[in-house]
Structure formats: C-alpha cells, structure tokens
Design a protein around this motif. Structure first.
Motif, short mmCIF file in Angstrom:
data_model
loop_
_atom_site.label_atom_id
_atom_site.label_comp_id
_atom_site.label_asym_id
_atom_site.label_seq_id
_atom_site.Cartn_x
_atom_site.Cartn_y
_atom_site.Cartn_z
N ALA A 33 60.27 50.23 72.46
CA ALA A 33 58.89 49.79 72.68
C ALA A 33 58.59 49.56 74.16
O ALA A 33 57.47 49.81 74.60
CB ALA A 33 58.62 48.51 71.88
N GLU A 34 59.56 49.13 74.93
CA GLU A 34 59.31 48.86 76.35
C GLU A 34 58.96 50.13 77.13
O GLU A 34 58.22 50.07 78.10
CB GLU A 34 60.54 48.18 77.00
N THR A 35 59.51 51.26 76.72
CA THR A 35 59.22 52.52 77.41
C THR A 35 58.28 53.41 76.61
O THR A 35 57.78 54.41 77.14
CB THR A 35 60.51 53.31 77.68
N ALA A 36 58.04 53.07 75.35
CA ALA A 36 57.22 53.87 74.43
C ALA A 36 57.80 55.26 74.24
O ALA A 36 57.06 56.23 74.07
CB ALA A 36 55.77 53.93 74.89
N LEU A 37 59.12 55.37 74.22
CA LEU A 37 59.79 56.66 74.06
C LEU A 37 60.86 56.58 72.97
O LEU A 37 61.39 55.51 72.69
CB LEU A 37 60.50 57.06 75.36
N TYR A 38 61.15 57.73 72.42
CA TYR A 38 62.34 57.89 71.59
C TYR A 38 63.39 58.40 72.58
O TYR A 38 63.62 59.60 72.73
CB TYR A 38 62.08 58.89 70.46
N VAL A 74 58.89 57.25 82.79
CA VAL A 74 57.88 56.26 82.40
C VAL A 74 56.86 56.06 83.53
O VAL A 74 55.66 55.97 83.29
CB VAL A 74 58.54 54.92 82.00
N LYS A 75 57.34 56.05 84.76
CA LYS A 75 56.43 55.91 85.91
C LYS A 75 55.43 57.07 85.94
O LYS A 75 54.23 56.86 86.14
CB LYS A 75 57.24 55.86 87.20
N GLN A 76 55.90 58.29 85.71
CA GLN A 76 55.01 59.46 85.71
C GLN A 76 54.05 59.42 84.53
O GLN A 76 52.88 59.76 84.66
CB GLN A 76 55.85 60.74 85.67
N LEU A 77 54.52 58.98 83.38
CA LEU A 77 53.66 58.87 82.19
C LEU A 77 52.57 57.82 82.40
O LEU A 77 51.44 58.01 81.95
CB LEU A 77 54.50 58.51 80.96
N ASN A 78 52.88 56.74 83.06
CA ASN A 78 51.92 55.65 83.24
C ASN A 78 50.86 55.91 84.31
O ASN A 78 49.92 55.14 84.44
CB ASN A 78 52.66 54.35 83.58
N LYS A 79 51.00 56.98 85.07
CA LYS A 79 50.03 57.28 86.12
C LYS A 79 48.81 58.04 85.60
O LYS A 79 48.00 58.48 86.39
CB LYS A 79 50.68 58.13 87.21
N ALA A 80 48.66 58.22 84.34
CA ALA A 80 47.59 59.04 83.77
C ALA A 80 46.22 58.63 84.26
O ALA A 80 45.90 57.46 84.34
CB ALA A 80 47.64 58.98 82.25
N ASP A 81 45.43 59.65 84.59
CA ASP A 81 44.04 59.44 85.00
C ASP A 81 43.20 60.49 84.31
O ASP A 81 43.25 61.67 84.64
CB ASP A 81 43.90 59.56 86.52
N GLU A 82 42.44 60.07 83.30
CA GLU A 82 41.67 61.02 82.50
C GLU A 82 40.58 61.72 83.30
O GLU A 82 40.06 62.74 82.89
CB GLU A 82 41.08 60.33 81.28
N HIS A 83 40.22 61.19 84.45
CA HIS A 83 39.16 61.78 85.26
C HIS A 83 39.71 62.57 86.45
O HIS A 83 38.96 62.91 87.36
CB HIS A 83 38.20 60.70 85.77
N SER A 84 41.00 62.84 86.45
CA SER A 84 41.60 63.51 87.60
C SER A 84 41.10 64.94 87.74
O SER A 84 40.83 65.62 86.76
CB SER A 84 43.12 63.51 87.47
N THR A 85 40.96 65.35 88.98
CA THR A 85 40.50 66.71 89.25
C THR A 85 41.52 67.51 90.04
O THR A 85 41.53 68.73 89.98
CB THR A 85 39.17 66.70 90.04
#
Length: 196
Positions: A33-38, A74-85
């Motif tokens: 749960a802490e990383t949200a990964l299997y 996890v760091k890369q997954l958490n950087k999500a930006d839905e408005h990124s261009t």
C-alpha cells in the motif's frame, strides 16, 4: 449452490474468467500500500527481461538495489501531470512509465512490452510474453488501514473494509484498473460511485 445475487459470486466469476484467459491470480498480501505496487511483479519483470540493464543499475546501487529501484519508480509515478504538454512530463505517471519506461542514472528500463506488430524479433516476443498480468481481489489500498490479523476494534475492521477495492488489475506490478463491484440485487450503481 451459492446465491448468485451476492457480489462475491460476481467477483469470483470475473477472477475465474481472467485466469482462464492467462491472467495470474494474486493475493492482496502481495500488494504494498505504501508504494501502490505489486512490487515483486515489477522486480521480476525488470530482472527477467532486462538483465544487462539490471546489472548496470546494481553497479550504481550495489546495496539494497531493489529498494532503490522501487523508490525511483514510485517517484516517477507520482510526478503525473494530466495537463502536461512537453514530452518529458508525459513520461510521468502510470501511463507515462508504461509507455516510455524509466531511466535511472545509467540504466533504462521498460516496464511493459506492448504487443509487437509482427513476430520477427524473438527478443521482443519473449519480452511481450514475459509481461505479468495479474488480477487481485480485495485490495486494501490505504497504508493506514489493514485487514491483516484481527482488527483492534469493530470500527477499525469497518474502516479497512471501506478502504478496500474489490478487484485490481496489474501489469508488471503497476495498477492499471480498479473495479468496485455491485450486484443489482443488493446495491445500486450509485453505491459504487459513492464508495469510490
């Protein structure tokens, strides 16, 4: 014969059908749960399909290599930006990582191999076949609640149950789909929406 009006029967049917079509069935205890990964699937896919890159990575991080890899992912997954261009920003988040992979210092990892247009490259086909598609029922997604062992109180058990997803689909350890199931005989679709 089980009562087919129950959500659990519907859930079991979904899991059985997915297993019949090649999905591996996982257990909620494999989810972190802490990383949200299997996590084990992430590591197994990378280490099996990209051993040379893994060796390079381990030379850079010789101590606790797996933990360093998971932390960077996890760091890369958490950087999500839905408005990124810009292209760099599109490499963030689950879809970005699945599409563009992960670069950590001198190593570059693919986290998924999409189905190739043809089977002329045996290495690509082998990597595609090595994808780990996993269906996991009853995942407690919050690191602050748990169904493991006996709840401290009846309230703790209810909170953990409320913070549970009926079915989660993972590709190489990354969650890609969640399902909140309801039986039309017991609850309305609005109950699922509210629960989400």
């Amino acid at each position: 014969m089980p009562d087919t009006t129950y959500e659990s029967v519907f859930q079991a049917d979904i899991v059985d059908q997915m297993q019949t079509h090649g999905w591996q069935v996982g257990h909620a205890s494999g989810y972190t749960a802490e990383t949200a990964l299997y996590e084990q699937d992430v590591l197994d896919f990378v280490q099996t399909t990209q051993p040379k890159e893994w060796e390079k990575f381990c030379r850079t991080f010789p101590i606790d290599s797996e933990r360093h890899f998971i932390t960077a992912l996890v760091k890369q997954l958490n950087k999500a930006d839905e408005h990124s261009t810009d292209r760099a920003s599109r490499t963030y988040g689950t879809l970005g990582v699945l599409r563009h992979g992960l670069k950590i210092r001198n190593a570059r990892f693919d986290l998924c191999q999409f189905k190739p247009e043809h089977s002329l490259n045996p290495e690509t086909m082998a990597r595609y076949e090595a994808n780990i598609c996993r269906v996991v029922p009853e995942v407690v997604y919050s690191p602050h609640t748990s169904l493991k062992g006996s709840p401290k109180s009846e309230t703790d058990g209810k909170i953990a149950k409320r913070n549970r997803i009926d079915v989660v689909l993972f590709v190489n350890g990354l969650p890609v789909t969640t399902m909140e199931l309801k039986s039309e005989f017991k609850q309305a679709v609005q109950n699922a929406i509210t629960q989400y």
